[in-house]
Design a protein around this motif. Sequence first.
Motif, PDB file in Angstrom:
ATOM      1  N   PHE A   1       0.853  -1.160  -0.050  1.00 41.43           N
ATOM      2  CA  PHE A   1      -0.050  -0.074  -0.081  1.00 41.43           C
ATOM      3  C   PHE A   1       0.780   1.163  -0.005  1.00 41.43           C
ATOM      4  CE2 PHE A   1      -3.646  -2.743   1.155  1.00 41.43           C
ATOM      5  CZ  PHE A   1      -4.406  -2.212   0.608  1.00 41.43           C
ATOM      6  N   TYR A   2       1.857   1.225   0.773  1.00 43.45           N
ATOM      7  CA  TYR A   2       2.889   2.510   0.958  1.00 43.45           C
ATOM      8  C   TYR A   2       3.583   2.615  -0.557  1.00 43.45           C
ATOM      9  CZ  TYR A   2       6.733   5.562   2.186  1.00 43.45           C
ATOM     10  OH  TYR A   2       7.418   6.475   2.494  1.00 43.45           O
TER      11      TYR A   2
ATOM     12  N   GLU B   1       0.742   3.939  -2.800  1.00 43.40           N
ATOM     13  CA  GLU B   1       0.593   5.399  -2.909  1.00 43.40           C
ATOM     14  C   GLU B   1       1.430   6.252  -3.238  1.00 43.40           C
ATOM     15  OE1 GLU B   1      -0.265   8.136   1.179  1.00 43.40           O
ATOM     16  OE2 GLU B   1      -0.424   5.941   1.371  1.00 43.40           O
ATOM     17  N   HIS B   2       2.719   5.924  -3.222  1.00 40.57           N
ATOM     18  CA  HIS B   2       4.023   6.821  -3.303  1.00 40.57           C
ATOM     19  C   HIS B   2       4.346   6.633  -5.010  1.00 40.57           C
ATOM     20  CE1 HIS B   2       3.870   7.226   0.971  1.00 40.57           C
ATOM     21  NE2 HIS B   2       4.255   8.510   0.523  1.00 40.57           N
TER      22      HIS B   2
END
Length: 52
Positions: A44-45, A48-49
């Motif tokens: 997810f991290y 997201e980036h």
Amino acid sequence: MSERADDPERGGGSESWKERGVALRVFVYVFATHLFAGFIWILFYVGEHAKK
């Protein structure tokens, strides 16, 4: 045929041996669950980036 499956010297009938097995299994399950959750969190991290 004097050997019995529940001989205390062999660990077959001792409760402490079974408790150790359960404790080890719980530790492995908890560790594996946290490892999997951490991997999902990283996905997810990174998602997201990511440059879109």
